[in-house]
Design a protein around this motif. Structure first.
Motif, PDB file in Angstrom:
ATOM      1  N   VAL A  18       0.847  -1.211   0.000  1.00 43.04           N
ATOM      2  CA  VAL A  18       0.000   0.000   0.000  1.00 43.04           C
ATOM      3  C   VAL A  18       0.873   1.249   0.000  1.00 43.04           C
ATOM      4  O   VAL A  18       0.700   2.168  -0.821  1.00 43.04           O
ATOM      5  CB  VAL A  18      -0.932   0.016   1.240  1.00 43.04           C
ATOM      6  CG1 VAL A  18      -1.653   1.355   1.346  1.00 43.04           C
ATOM      7  CG2 VAL A  18      -1.936  -1.130   1.178  1.00 43.04           C
ATOM      8  N   PHE A  19       1.847   1.284   0.911  1.00 44.74           N
ATOM      9  CA  PHE A  19       2.701   2.466   1.018  1.00 44.74           C
ATOM     10  C   PHE A  19       3.741   2.523  -0.097  1.00 44.74           C
ATOM     11  O   PHE A  19       4.170   3.608  -0.485  1.00 44.74           O
ATOM     12  CB  PHE A  19       3.360   2.521   2.403  1.00 44.74           C
ATOM     13  CG  PHE A  19       2.427   3.073   3.451  1.00 44.74           C
ATOM     14  CD1 PHE A  19       2.346   4.438   3.678  1.00 44.74           C
ATOM     15  CD2 PHE A  19       1.599   2.233   4.181  1.00 44.74           C
ATOM     16  CE1 PHE A  19       1.460   4.954   4.620  1.00 44.74           C
ATOM     17  CE2 PHE A  19       0.705   2.735   5.119  1.00 44.74           C
ATOM     18  CZ  PHE A  19       0.647   4.107   5.339  1.00 44.74           C
ATOM     19  N   GLN A  20       4.130   1.358  -0.622  1.00 43.25           N
ATOM     20  CA  GLN A  20       5.058   1.361  -1.759  1.00 43.25           C
ATOM     21  C   GLN A  20       4.417   2.028  -2.967  1.00 43.25           C
ATOM     22  O   GLN A  20       5.032   2.844  -3.656  1.00 43.25           O
ATOM     23  CB  GLN A  20       5.486  -0.071  -2.114  1.00 43.25           C
ATOM     24  CG  GLN A  20       6.644  -0.129  -3.111  1.00 43.25           C
ATOM     25  CD  GLN A  20       7.879   0.577  -2.593  1.00 43.25           C
ATOM     26  OE1 GLN A  20       8.391   0.249  -1.528  1.00 43.25           O
ATOM     27  NE2 GLN A  20       8.377   1.568  -3.322  1.00 43.25           N
ATOM     28  N   ALA A  21       3.144   1.700  -3.203  1.00 46.71           N
ATOM     29  CA  ALA A  21       2.414   2.300  -4.331  1.00 46.71           C
ATOM     30  C   ALA A  21       2.282   3.811  -4.144  1.00 46.71           C
ATOM     31  O   ALA A  21       2.442   4.591  -5.092  1.00 46.71           O
ATOM     32  CB  ALA A  21       1.038   1.655  -4.469  1.00 46.71           C
ATOM     33  N   LEU A  22       1.998   4.232  -2.908  1.00 42.44           N
ATOM     34  CA  LEU A  22       1.830   5.664  -2.634  1.00 42.44           C
ATOM     35  C   LEU A  22       3.147   6.430  -2.770  1.00 42.44           C
ATOM     36  O   LEU A  22       3.177   7.534  -3.311  1.00 42.44           O
ATOM     37  CB  LEU A  22       1.246   5.863  -1.226  1.00 42.44           C
ATOM     38  CG  LEU A  22      -0.232   5.510  -1.062  1.00 42.44           C
ATOM     39  CD1 LEU A  22      -0.604   5.470   0.412  1.00 42.44           C
ATOM     40  CD2 LEU A  22      -1.116   6.506  -1.809  1.00 42.44           C
ATOM     41  N   THR A  23       4.241   5.837  -2.276  1.00 33.38           N
ATOM     42  CA  THR A  23       5.528   6.525  -2.398  1.00 33.38           C
ATOM     43  C   THR A  23       5.973   6.576  -3.857  1.00 33.38           C
ATOM     44  O   THR A  23       6.547   7.574  -4.291  1.00 33.38           O
ATOM     45  CB  THR A  23       6.624   5.854  -1.534  1.00 33.38           C
ATOM     46  OG1 THR A  23       6.667   4.456  -1.805  1.00 33.38           O
ATOM     47  CG2 THR A  23       6.356   6.058  -0.052  1.00 33.38           C
ATOM     48  N   ASN A  24       5.674   5.528  -4.612  1.00 34.78           N
ATOM     49  CA  ASN A  24       5.993   5.546  -6.048  1.00 34.78           C
ATOM     50  C   ASN A  24       5.259   6.687  -6.752  1.00 34.78           C
ATOM     51  O   ASN A  24       5.808   7.350  -7.635  1.00 34.78           O
ATOM     52  CB  ASN A  24       5.607   4.221  -6.713  1.00 34.78           C
ATOM     53  CG  ASN A  24       6.523   3.084  -6.317  1.00 34.78           C
ATOM     54  OD1 ASN A  24       7.572   3.306  -5.730  1.00 34.78           O
ATOM     55  ND2 ASN A  24       6.118   1.861  -6.620  1.00 34.78           N
ATOM     56  N   GLY A  29      11.726   9.026  -6.898  1.00 36.19           N
ATOM     57  CA  GLY A  29      13.113   9.404  -6.647  1.00 36.19           C
ATOM     58  C   GLY A  29      13.515   9.316  -5.186  1.00 36.19           C
ATOM     59  O   GLY A  29      14.687   9.499  -4.842  1.00 36.19           O
ATOM     60  N   ILE A  30      12.551   9.032  -4.314  1.00 31.37           N
ATOM     61  CA  ILE A  30      12.852   8.866  -2.891  1.00 31.37           C
ATOM     62  C   ILE A  30      13.049   7.383  -2.603  1.00 31.37           C
ATOM     63  O   ILE A  30      12.267   6.549  -3.055  1.00 31.37           O
ATOM     64  CB  ILE A  30      11.691   9.407  -2.016  1.00 31.37           C
ATOM     65  CG1 ILE A  30      11.448  10.895  -2.275  1.00 31.37           C
ATOM     66  CG2 ILE A  30      11.954   9.134  -0.539  1.00 31.37           C
ATOM     67  CD1 ILE A  30      12.436  11.833  -1.657  1.00 31.37           C
ATOM     68  N   GLN A  31      14.090   7.047  -1.863  1.00 29.99           N
ATOM     69  CA  GLN A  31      14.318   5.649  -1.496  1.00 29.99           C
ATOM     70  C   GLN A  31      13.512   5.310  -0.242  1.00 29.99           C
ATOM     71  O   GLN A  31      13.294   6.164   0.622  1.00 29.99           O
ATOM     72  CB  GLN A  31      15.802   5.413  -1.216  1.00 29.99           C
ATOM     73  CG  GLN A  31      16.676   5.536  -2.457  1.00 29.99           C
ATOM     74  CD  GLN A  31      18.137   5.263  -2.157  1.00 29.99           C
ATOM     75  OE1 GLN A  31      18.570   5.307  -1.018  1.00 29.99           O
ATOM     76  NE2 GLN A  31      18.896   4.990  -3.204  1.00 29.99           N
ATOM     77  N   ALA A 216       5.446  14.403   0.808  1.00 28.86           N
ATOM     78  CA  ALA A 216       5.808  14.953  -0.500  1.00 28.86           C
ATOM     79  C   ALA A 216       5.970  16.469  -0.405  1.00 28.86           C
ATOM     80  O   ALA A 216       6.884  17.043  -1.020  1.00 28.86           O
ATOM     81  CB  ALA A 216       4.760  14.587  -1.535  1.00 28.86           C
ATOM     82  N   ALA A 217       5.107  17.106   0.381  1.00 23.67           N
ATOM     83  CA  ALA A 217       5.197  18.553   0.580  1.00 23.67           C
ATOM     84  C   ALA A 217       6.477  18.921   1.332  1.00 23.67           C
ATOM     85  O   ALA A 217       7.108  19.951   1.059  1.00 23.67           O
ATOM     86  CB  ALA A 217       3.964  19.063   1.335  1.00 23.67           C
ATOM     87  N   GLN A 218       6.890  18.060   2.279  1.00 25.08           N
ATOM     88  CA  GLN A 218       8.137  18.300   3.036  1.00 25.08           C
ATOM     89  C   GLN A 218       9.360  18.226   2.134  1.00 25.08           C
ATOM     90  O   GLN A 218      10.326  18.964   2.318  1.00 25.08           O
ATOM     91  CB  GLN A 218       8.294  17.241   4.149  1.00 25.08           C
ATOM     92  CG  GLN A 218       7.133  17.099   5.085  1.00 25.08           C
ATOM     93  CD  GLN A 218       7.011  18.230   6.060  1.00 25.08           C
ATOM     94  OE1 GLN A 218       7.971  18.625   6.687  1.00 25.08           O
ATOM     95  NE2 GLN A 218       5.824  18.775   6.186  1.00 25.08           N
ATOM     96  N   PHE A 219       9.316  17.294   1.183  1.00 21.53           N
ATOM     97  CA  PHE A 219      10.488  17.043   0.344  1.00 21.53           C
ATOM     98  C   PHE A 219      10.539  17.907  -0.918  1.00 21.53           C
ATOM     99  O   PHE A 219      11.506  17.876  -1.655  1.00 21.53           O
ATOM    100  CB  PHE A 219      10.545  15.558  -0.058  1.00 21.53           C
ATOM    101  CG  PHE A 219      10.939  14.658   1.062  1.00 21.53           C
ATOM    102  CD1 PHE A 219      12.032  14.947   1.864  1.00 21.53           C
ATOM    103  CD2 PHE A 219      10.214  13.515   1.336  1.00 21.53           C
ATOM    104  CE1 PHE A 219      12.412  14.111   2.899  1.00 21.53           C
ATOM    105  CE2 PHE A 219      10.571  12.663   2.375  1.00 21.53           C
ATOM    106  CZ  PHE A 219      11.682  12.965   3.156  1.00 21.53           C
TER     107      PHE A 219
END
Length: 220
Positions: A18-24, A29-31, A216-219
């Protein structure tokens, strides 16, 4: 500029994809790396609360994630939120409990806030968090907490249909009484997708997407 790394700490392996899909989607570009230990949530449920020994293990995992090189740590379980906040004070990198951005958003949307859960061990911490974030935001709120009794047991037995029906019924009822609904557990989010538009009378917030959008807003 070096590539940023997010360490995710889960109490269920089902949340990893679930979180892998969201981070993708939101953090290309974030590991990321994952730490998973479902004994944490099992201990909380068995004892009916977050006990000091379980909280200490959560703090240890956060420390491990920092040692592994995380620039930011996200803990994806609401039931251990109090331990996450304790860990944040002991860590040199930012540590976020998954439901805080959701609580902040709810407080911005409306005064009457509904919190719904299938576990009492999650309902309490999330309700408490919403109240505290309202104080931080200087907002007065009316909180309605609803427990879908029996739904979690049905889910654990593999009876997703009963779980989903119970949660959907509770959501429909609660939506007639509040301005915004907060889902205390990410596992309830898929039920929202099955509701008719006419049943979604108010915004229904789930923590995973809101948390990753916050990161995403932080980065950016």
């Amino acid at each position: 500029m070096s590539v940023k790394t997010i360490g995710l700490i889960h109490t269920s392996a089902t949340l990893v994809p679930v979180f892998q899909a969201l981070t993708n989607e939101y953090l290309p570009g974030i590991q990321t790396f994952n730490i998973v230990d479902d004994s944490l949530i099992k201990n909380v449920i068995k004892r009916g609360e977050l006990t000091p020994d379980t909280a200490r293990r959560v703090v240890d995992y956060v420390g491990s994630a920092e040692a592994a090189g995380a620039d930011f740590i996200l803990v994806t379980c609401s039931s251990i939120g109090a331990a996450v906040e304790a860990a944040a004070a002991l860590t040199q990198v930012p540590v976020l409990r998954v439901d805080q951005p959701m609580a902040d958003k709810a407080v911005q949307i409306g005064k009457k806030i509904g919190v719904i859960a299938t576990l009492p061990t999650t309902l309490g911490p999330t309700s408490d968090l919403v109240r505290r974030r309202a104080v931080v935001a200087g907002q007065e709120i009316e909180l309605t907490s609803v427990l879908c009794e029996g739904a979690f047991d049905a889910l654990m037995k593999g009876d997703t249909a009963t779980h989903d029906t119970m949660v959907a019924t509770a959501l429909k009822d609660l939506s007639t009484r509040v301005d915004v609904i907060v889902l205390a557990q990410a596992s309830m989010a898929r039920v929202v997708d099955t509701l008719d538009a006419s049943d979604k009378k108010v915004p229904i917030l789930a923590s995973p997407t809101i948390a990753i959008q916050h990161l995403a807003a932080q980065f950016s």
